[in-house]
Scaffold this motif. Sequence first.
Motif, PDB file in Angstrom:
ATOM      1  N   SER A 261       0.830  -1.209   0.000  1.00  0.00           N
ATOM      2  CA  SER A 261       0.000   0.000   0.000  1.00  0.00           C
ATOM      3  C   SER A 261       0.862   1.256   0.000  1.00  0.00           C
ATOM      4  O   SER A 261       0.522   2.258  -0.641  1.00  0.00           O
ATOM      5  CB  SER A 261      -0.951   0.003   1.199  1.00  0.00           C
ATOM      6  OG  SER A 261      -0.239   0.144   2.416  1.00  0.00           O
ATOM      7  N   MET A 262       2.010   1.205   0.691  1.00  0.00           N
ATOM      8  CA  MET A 262       2.925   2.341   0.684  1.00  0.00           C
ATOM      9  C   MET A 262       3.505   2.558  -0.716  1.00  0.00           C
ATOM     10  O   MET A 262       3.673   3.700  -1.158  1.00  0.00           O
ATOM     11  CB  MET A 262       4.047   2.122   1.701  1.00  0.00           C
ATOM     12  CG  MET A 262       3.593   2.199   3.156  1.00  0.00           C
ATOM     13  SD  MET A 262       2.900   3.823   3.576  1.00  0.00           S
ATOM     14  CE  MET A 262       4.353   4.850   3.445  1.00  0.00           C
ATOM     15  N   CYS A 263       3.804   1.476  -1.410  1.00  0.00           N
ATOM     16  CA  CYS A 263       4.307   1.609  -2.782  1.00  0.00           C
ATOM     17  C   CYS A 263       3.242   2.231  -3.684  1.00  0.00           C
ATOM     18  O   CYS A 263       3.557   3.047  -4.559  1.00  0.00           O
ATOM     19  CB  CYS A 263       4.731   0.248  -3.325  1.00  0.00           C
ATOM     20  SG  CYS A 263       6.230  -0.422  -2.568  1.00  0.00           S
ATOM     21  N   PHE A 264       1.994   1.853  -3.477  1.00  0.00           N
ATOM     22  CA  PHE A 264       0.910   2.442  -4.273  1.00  0.00           C
ATOM     23  C   PHE A 264       0.907   3.963  -4.152  1.00  0.00           C
ATOM     24  O   PHE A 264       0.726   4.671  -5.141  1.00  0.00           O
ATOM     25  CB  PHE A 264      -0.442   1.916  -3.799  1.00  0.00           C
ATOM     26  CG  PHE A 264      -0.742   0.489  -4.190  1.00  0.00           C
ATOM     27  CD1 PHE A 264       0.043  -0.174  -5.116  1.00  0.00           C
ATOM     28  CD2 PHE A 264      -1.826  -0.174  -3.649  1.00  0.00           C
ATOM     29  CE1 PHE A 264      -0.243  -1.490  -5.483  1.00  0.00           C
ATOM     30  CE2 PHE A 264      -2.121  -1.474  -4.009  1.00  0.00           C
ATOM     31  CZ  PHE A 264      -1.329  -2.140  -4.916  1.00  0.00           C
ATOM     32  N   THR A 265       1.077   4.449  -2.942  1.00  0.00           N
ATOM     33  CA  THR A 265       0.978   5.895  -2.718  1.00  0.00           C
ATOM     34  C   THR A 265       2.309   6.620  -2.949  1.00  0.00           C
ATOM     35  O   THR A 265       2.320   7.760  -3.412  1.00  0.00           O
ATOM     36  CB  THR A 265       0.477   6.186  -1.296  1.00  0.00           C
ATOM     37  OG1 THR A 265       1.321   5.531  -0.336  1.00  0.00           O
ATOM     38  CG2 THR A 265      -0.949   5.679  -1.117  1.00  0.00           C
ATOM     39  N   GLU A 266       3.435   5.972  -2.634  1.00  0.00           N
ATOM     40  CA  GLU A 266       4.737   6.610  -2.834  1.00  0.00           C
ATOM     41  C   GLU A 266       5.094   6.728  -4.319  1.00  0.00           C
ATOM     42  O   GLU A 266       5.618   7.758  -4.753  1.00  0.00           O
ATOM     43  CB  GLU A 266       5.833   5.795  -2.137  1.00  0.00           C
ATOM     44  CG  GLU A 266       5.830   5.903  -0.626  1.00  0.00           C
ATOM     45  CD  GLU A 266       6.901   5.001  -0.014  1.00  0.00           C
ATOM     46  OE1 GLU A 266       7.846   4.627  -0.742  1.00  0.00           O
ATOM     47  OE2 GLU A 266       6.772   4.670   1.180  1.00  0.00           O
ATOM     48  N   PHE A 267       4.810   5.681  -5.088  1.00  0.00           N
ATOM     49  CA  PHE A 267       5.146   5.684  -6.508  1.00  0.00           C
ATOM     50  C   PHE A 267       3.982   6.353  -7.255  1.00  0.00           C
ATOM     51  O   PHE A 267       3.170   5.689  -7.896  1.00  0.00           O
ATOM     52  CB  PHE A 267       5.358   4.257  -7.017  1.00  0.00           C
ATOM     53  CG  PHE A 267       6.365   3.451  -6.227  1.00  0.00           C
ATOM     54  CD1 PHE A 267       7.288   4.067  -5.388  1.00  0.00           C
ATOM     55  CD2 PHE A 267       6.399   2.059  -6.319  1.00  0.00           C
ATOM     56  CE1 PHE A 267       8.221   3.324  -4.659  1.00  0.00           C
ATOM     57  CE2 PHE A 267       7.319   1.309  -5.607  1.00  0.00           C
ATOM     58  CZ  PHE A 267       8.230   1.942  -4.764  1.00  0.00           C
ATOM     59  N   ASP A 268       3.914   7.671  -7.145  1.00  0.00           N
ATOM     60  CA  ASP A 268       2.708   8.379  -7.575  1.00  0.00           C
ATOM     61  C   ASP A 268       2.837   9.079  -8.918  1.00  0.00           C
ATOM     62  O   ASP A 268       2.046   9.956  -9.246  1.00  0.00           O
ATOM     63  CB  ASP A 268       2.283   9.385  -6.504  1.00  0.00           C
ATOM     64  CG  ASP A 268       3.342  10.448  -6.237  1.00  0.00           C
ATOM     65  OD1 ASP A 268       4.451  10.348  -6.817  1.00  0.00           O
ATOM     66  OD2 ASP A 268       3.062  11.359  -5.451  1.00  0.00           O
ATOM     67  N   MET A 269       3.816   8.690  -9.724  1.00  0.00           N
ATOM     68  CA  MET A 269       3.896   9.255 -11.067  1.00  0.00           C
ATOM     69  C   MET A 269       2.923   8.505 -11.985  1.00  0.00           C
ATOM     70  O   MET A 269       2.567   7.355 -11.721  1.00  0.00           O
ATOM     71  CB  MET A 269       5.321   9.188 -11.616  1.00  0.00           C
ATOM     72  CG  MET A 269       5.913   7.791 -11.719  1.00  0.00           C
ATOM     73  SD  MET A 269       6.390   7.050 -10.132  1.00  0.00           S
ATOM     74  CE  MET A 269       7.710   8.158  -9.639  1.00  0.00           C
ATOM     75  N   ASN A 270       2.486   9.157 -13.043  1.00  0.00           N
ATOM     76  CA  ASN A 270       1.511   8.552 -13.950  1.00  0.00           C
ATOM     77  C   ASN A 270       2.136   7.611 -14.974  1.00  0.00           C
ATOM     78  O   ASN A 270       1.427   6.857 -15.634  1.00  0.00           O
ATOM     79  CB  ASN A 270       0.704   9.632 -14.672  1.00  0.00           C
ATOM     80  CG  ASN A 270      -0.253  10.359 -13.736  1.00  0.00           C
ATOM     81  OD1 ASN A 270      -0.495   9.910 -12.611  1.00  0.00           O
ATOM     82  ND2 ASN A 270      -0.796  11.475 -14.188  1.00  0.00           N
ATOM     83  N   ASP A 271       3.438   7.652 -15.111  1.00  0.00           N
ATOM     84  CA  ASP A 271       4.159   6.803 -16.061  1.00  0.00           C
ATOM     85  C   ASP A 271       4.347   5.410 -15.466  1.00  0.00           C
ATOM     86  O   ASP A 271       5.074   5.226 -14.490  1.00  0.00           O
ATOM     87  CB  ASP A 271       5.516   7.438 -16.379  1.00  0.00           C
ATOM     88  CG  ASP A 271       6.301   6.666 -17.422  1.00  0.00           C
ATOM     89  OD1 ASP A 271       5.891   5.545 -17.793  1.00  0.00           O
ATOM     90  OD2 ASP A 271       7.335   7.185 -17.872  1.00  0.00           O
ATOM     91  N   GLY A 272       3.689   4.420 -16.057  1.00  0.00           N
ATOM     92  CA  GLY A 272       3.777   3.063 -15.550  1.00  0.00           C
ATOM     93  C   GLY A 272       5.178   2.497 -15.578  1.00  0.00           C
ATOM     94  O   GLY A 272       5.579   1.748 -14.679  1.00  0.00           O
ATOM     95  N   GLU A 273       5.946   2.825 -16.608  1.00  0.00           N
ATOM     96  CA  GLU A 273       7.326   2.336 -16.698  1.00  0.00           C
ATOM     97  C   GLU A 273       8.168   2.900 -15.557  1.00  0.00           C
ATOM     98  O   GLU A 273       9.025   2.199 -15.000  1.00  0.00           O
ATOM     99  CB  GLU A 273       7.931   2.724 -18.051  1.00  0.00           C
ATOM    100  CG  GLU A 273       7.291   2.040 -19.244  1.00  0.00           C
ATOM    101  CD  GLU A 273       7.671   0.570 -19.360  1.00  0.00           C
ATOM    102  OE1 GLU A 273       8.575   0.124 -18.626  1.00  0.00           O
ATOM    103  OE2 GLU A 273       7.057  -0.117 -20.195  1.00  0.00           O
TER     104      GLU A 273
END
Length: 353
Positions: A254-266
């Motif tokens: 869940s932390m990764c979901f919110t921390e990695f908050d850029m729109n670029d999937g790559e």
Amino acid sequence: MQIDLHHGMTWVIARAAGFSVEEATIIAHASQYVDDATNYGHIEFSNGAAYERIATAHKMLDYKNLDSLKNMKVWVPFHFLPGNGGLPAGQNPSGTFIKKLVCKPGSYIAKDMISECIAEKNRPYGLHRLGITSHVFIDTWGHQGFAGVNHDVNKVENILDRNGHPELELTERISGFFSSIFQDDIPSLGHGQALSNPDLPHQEWSYTNGLGEEVVRNNTADFLIATNELCKTYQRYLDIEENGLPDELKFEISMCFTEFDMNDGEARHKLWLEAIENDRFNLGAYTLDYIAKGEGSWKHQALGTTLSDGDEDKYEFTADFMTSNWKYFHDAAKKHKLTIIDDILPQYGICVG
């Protein structure tokens, strides 16, 4: 969902459930390859042998090729699994047939898909099929409310961000991208009109759908449920107790979901791979990578070609081809598609073949 979850996160969940590093790597690769296997048709070998592979995706932004994008045999079994209104076989949601096609999270159809996958887990391509099933299963959360056909049910209006503000930038991007292709409308296929909003793990948003209903989405909460259910699926596959994810791992995800908050999937995928390599999830440090096409890819290993699109005139046949990951993926994809379209969906009164 995008490569960060279909590959990186899927590997984490597979390892947490009890799969070995090698098994988890196959599952995660197959899961992501569903989005990257865009070529189809027969390939020929110089010794006279031939093999037919199938496409499990179309290039999503090639809207000039709308006829291909409307192909239910790709979008329905691999990306927008029908939900039958969340009802079991033999029951029908109110309304027209389209209500049966709309994707629902963790539907009865999705559970039947998992049961069929597990029933044939001893096939040579068992793990590859599990990867494909994983992709489709967690996409029932990401793609909920949308259908894999070009229909008004997929229309999206009044997109608002988590603060209730209109996404003006998104609106401008949509109108700018499609203005030279469509004069009057944006194609209502899948979640095309919502662009990447349904796929972003950090996104909270709302919109009005084609039925005039206001839909409020919290992707972070939805995707966390999906990860836990996927872990239970893997535990069932391994025939062990279905406890789901441990709380500490659920928290890290869940932390990764919110921390990695850029729109670029790559870009998010790169961060997942770094987290795995640094043992953030306490599963053992591992250098995971993914090559969709070209040198080092499954196709390259199987056929010796680095072509991303199209084929050589003929390929040199080797005995290793028969047990290659690339062939096993396509074997699994063909079986998955047949099972969904010919076996499972008809039990729900759904005919898309």
